[in-house]
Design a protein around this motif. Structure first.
Motif: not given
Length: 207
Positions: A96-109, A125-133
């Motif tokens: 089982l693979h889990v994908m997780a991360g922030p809703c949106s990418v906001e800063s490097e830190e 797997i890292l999930r993060g949004g660079a484009f947000k609807p």
């Protein structure tokens, strides 16, 4: 319709079936199994009788109709479990693979902090949004390519693969350049222009 080859059918028998399917105006999709191959003939349903005649060809075991509306994804066409490969990972396999991360990418830190926590939690797997609807045109719309670059940097720092959402067909090549998996979100699952473009890429897609 599905043309099921006999176990041990010769390669030239399979090529003949493919040629006949194309000559009848259908698009052949070959699925090679461990013991036999299957050719899915996709096209006008009204020509089933002509395809049925292929049962007489050497190496053909049977010709059967596909009853499900989603021809290529149905178990009738592909009875084995589908395994999607992302780099060294196999999604759909035993693990089982889990994908997780922030809703949106906001800063490097922010992203690196979250990415390290994701890795420590043994997600892969890292999930993060660079484009947000967003509903409001004044709300934060994402960092766009700068956000994609941060995701790529986080992948380099942590070894995690990256999944991020694509919203617009014109951004597809850009997102594909940085992401390992393309995500199509709930708002775009009926954006057929986008789905067709995504389907042309040789990239895994998360719906």
């Amino acid at each position: 319709m599905v043309i099921v080859m006999k176990p041990g059918a010769r390669e030239e028998d399979l090529r003949e079936v493919i040629a006949r399917v194309e000559a009848l105006g259908y698009q052949p999709h070959v699925i090679r199994g461990t013991t036999r191959s299957v050719v899915a003939a996709v096209g006008d349903e009204r020509g089933k009788a002509r395809l049925q005649a292929l049962e007489a060809l050497p190496g053909v075991g049977s010709v059967v109709p596909i009853l499900q509306p989603f021809k290529l994804a149905s178990r009738e066409t592909r009875p084995a479990r589908t395994v999607v490969r992302v780099g060294s990972l196999e999604i759909g396999g035993e693990r089982l693979h889990v994908m997780a991360g922030p809703c949106s990418v906001e800063s490097e830190e922010q992203l690196l902090t979250v990415a390290r926590a994701v890795r420590e939690a043994e997600a892969t797997i890292l999930r993060g949004g660079a484009f947000k609807p967003r509903t409001s045109p004044y709300a934060f719309q994402g960092l766009a390519e700068d956000g994609l670059k941060l995701l790529a940097a986080a992948r380099e720092a942590t070894g995690l693969y990256v999944v991020t959402e694509v919203l617009n067909p014109r951004d597809l090549d850009l997102v594909a350049r940085y992401a390992d998996i393309l995500q199509v979100g709930a708002r775009n699952v009926q954006n057929f222009a986008l789905l067709k473009e995504v389907g042309e890429l040789r990239k895994p897609v998360l719906l």
